[in-house]
Design a protein around this motif. Structure first.
Motif, PDB file in Angstrom:
ATOM      1  N   TYR A  61       0.828  -1.205   0.000  1.00 28.79           N
ATOM      2  CA  TYR A  61       0.000   0.000   0.000  1.00 28.79           C
ATOM      3  C   TYR A  61       0.864   1.258   0.000  1.00 28.79           C
ATOM      4  O   TYR A  61       0.457   2.304   0.496  1.00 28.79           O
ATOM      5  CB  TYR A  61      -0.943  -0.018   1.208  1.00 28.79           C
ATOM      6  CG  TYR A  61      -1.827  -1.246   1.225  1.00 28.79           C
ATOM      7  CD1 TYR A  61      -2.779  -1.455   0.235  1.00 28.79           C
ATOM      8  CD2 TYR A  61      -1.683  -2.216   2.209  1.00 28.79           C
ATOM      9  CE1 TYR A  61      -3.577  -2.593   0.242  1.00 28.79           C
ATOM     10  CE2 TYR A  61      -2.472  -3.348   2.227  1.00 28.79           C
ATOM     11  CZ  TYR A  61      -3.412  -3.533   1.231  1.00 28.79           C
ATOM     12  OH  TYR A  61      -4.202  -4.663   1.227  1.00 28.79           O
ATOM     13  N   PRO A 115      -4.892   1.453   1.532  1.00 27.59           N
ATOM     14  CA  PRO A 115      -5.567   0.162   1.678  1.00 27.59           C
ATOM     15  C   PRO A 115      -7.081   0.348   1.640  1.00 27.59           C
ATOM     16  O   PRO A 115      -7.589   1.458   1.866  1.00 27.59           O
ATOM     17  CB  PRO A 115      -5.101  -0.323   3.053  1.00 27.59           C
ATOM     18  CG  PRO A 115      -4.719   0.915   3.783  1.00 27.59           C
ATOM     19  CD  PRO A 115      -4.197   1.867   2.764  1.00 27.59           C
ATOM     20  N   GLU A 124      -4.200  -9.821   2.085  1.00 29.15           N
ATOM     21  CA  GLU A 124      -4.531  -8.757   1.128  1.00 29.15           C
ATOM     22  C   GLU A 124      -5.942  -8.955   0.580  1.00 29.15           C
ATOM     23  O   GLU A 124      -6.721  -7.995   0.469  1.00 29.15           O
ATOM     24  CB  GLU A 124      -3.496  -8.747   0.005  1.00 29.15           C
ATOM     25  CG  GLU A 124      -3.537  -7.518  -0.867  1.00 29.15           C
ATOM     26  CD  GLU A 124      -2.381  -7.485  -1.858  1.00 29.15           C
ATOM     27  OE1 GLU A 124      -2.119  -6.393  -2.402  1.00 29.15           O
ATOM     28  OE2 GLU A 124      -1.739  -8.523  -2.086  1.00 29.15           O
ATOM     29  N   GLN A 179      -9.329  -6.608   1.154  1.00 31.19           N
ATOM     30  CA  GLN A 179     -10.077  -6.118  -0.008  1.00 31.19           C
ATOM     31  C   GLN A 179     -11.567  -6.384   0.147  1.00 31.19           C
ATOM     32  O   GLN A 179     -12.411  -5.560  -0.240  1.00 31.19           O
ATOM     33  CB  GLN A 179      -9.547  -6.790  -1.282  1.00 31.19           C
ATOM     34  CG  GLN A 179     -10.078  -6.199  -2.577  1.00 31.19           C
ATOM     35  CD  GLN A 179      -9.574  -4.782  -2.808  1.00 31.19           C
ATOM     36  OE1 GLN A 179      -8.398  -4.505  -2.606  1.00 31.19           O
ATOM     37  NE2 GLN A 179     -10.460  -3.881  -3.215  1.00 31.19           N
TER      38      GLN A 179
END
Length: 361
Positions: free
Chosen positions: A194, A199, A339, A343
């Motif tokens: 990031y 993020p 990750e 998301q």
């Protein structure tokens, strides 16, 4: 990530003496953090904000401390006696190299002594030497010589080692303190993802202290940190070696998603979210049910009035020894899993259960 790990395992940082590791982490995170703090305990707290102020907040914690010792006694003969920090199998301690870190920051090499093979009696060959009977040889001839070297009662002691690949191009590495410097390396890599783009949620990364002696560092943070979700990132014990007939957790089969351990029953929404993120992105994972282990999740779950909490682990052979072993593919998988979870977190239903659904019979 391997470069981060190689640097981190070089430091000596048993529980309560993580200063050198703290400095390495601070130097690594500073260019990527929106805010950076080191609290009174020594926990490093890094915030990388989402683009929107109303985004969810997620804490992920990995601990910096390693199992080790403190100098308990300096004998008149110049040998040191030790007190444990964390859980050890006493069988593996004889004839190990250790670092003694003095108040000046200098590290002195020592050896946990053992009887020469030529002098062993029958009882010696069939018994385990308890750690209270062990001694460290730093080459000194007297207490005065030890003190002149700068060694004092209470100095931290840790295993000697560096990150080394097993075999040839196996992707499997050995070192002491992989638990949990590997988790710290994963968090550093995640933060770097990031660097140019915020993020999807506000990310609070905790590099904690004193995990190995009762989750003490994160217990202090749990009293004032606020978050919507909390995760621990730690190591877990592989049972895929010849001693075991039916392995539960295997090296190289992917990071684990915690179901339960001695400190945590993972929140069902977090389990579902992690499993869905893995499936969506094709990340192989293992489900972890291991009663004989605990992580920072055990303290993080008490944030505020209680927060949905879970854990992701990297499988580790020979835990709490100088020769822990991991598979780098599991590290890569852990980054991808986290990750993906971040998301998806904005749309994840975090309720323990849906009140609109009828309970099962």
């Amino acid at each position: 990530m391997i470069n981060h790990l190689r640097t981190l395992v070089e430091a000596t940082g048993p529980s309560g003496s993580e200063e050198d590791v703290v400095q390495l982490v601070v130097n690594a995170v500073r260019p990527h953090a929106d805010t950076l703090d080191v609290d009174a305990f020594g926990n490093v707290v890094v915030v990388r904000r989402a683009a929107h102020d109303d985004a969810r907040r997620c804490i992920i914690s990995a601990h910096m401390d390693e199992v080790g010792f403190r100098v308990y006694k300096i004998g008149a003969d110049g040998f040191l006696r030790l007190e444990k920090l964390g859980g050890f199998d006493d069988r593996i301690l004889l004839a190990q190299r250790v670092w003694i870190r003095t108040d000046s920051g200098e590290r002195l090499l020592g050896i946990i002594g053992s009887k020469s093979a030529h002098l062993l009696g029958d009882n010696d060959r069939s018994s385990i030497v308890p750690y209270a009977h062990l001694y460290v040889d730093i080459g000194a001839r007297s207490r005065e010589e030890v003190i002149s070297m700068g060694v004092a009662i209470g100095d931290p002691v840790g295993f000697v080692g560096s990150l080394t690949e097993l075999g040839h191009q196996t992707g499997r590495y050995t070192a002491h303190a992989l638990d949990d410097r590997a988790g710290c390396a994963v968090l550093l890599t995640l933060l770097e993802r990031y660097e140019d783009t915020p993020p999807p949620v506000t990310l609070i990364l905790v590099f904690s202290v004193q995990e190995e002696i009762g989750l003490r560092g994160v217990q202090a943070l749990a009293r004032h940190l606020q978050s919507d979700v909390a995760l621990a990132l730690d190591m877990t014990a592989a049972d895929d070696t010849p001693e075991f007939s039916s392995p539960h957790l295997q090296l190289g089969a992917g990071p684990t998603i915690k179901i339960m351990d001695s400190s945590t029953q993972a929140h069902p929404a977090i389990r579902r979210g992690l499993l869905a993120a893995a499936e969506k992105r094709g990340v192989p994972v293992q489900r972890e049910v291991l009663k004989g282990i605990g992580t920072d999740a055990g303290a993080l779950q008490y944030l505020g009035q209680g927060v949905p909490t879970g854990a992701v682990s990297v499988v580790n052979r020979y835990t709490h020894s100088p020769v822990e072993v991991l598979d780098s593919r599991d590290l890569v998988g852990a980054v991808s899993l986290l990750e993906g979870f971040l998301q998806d977190l904005g749309n994840l239903e975090l309720g323990f259960t849906s009140l609109d659904e009828k309970p099962s019979a």
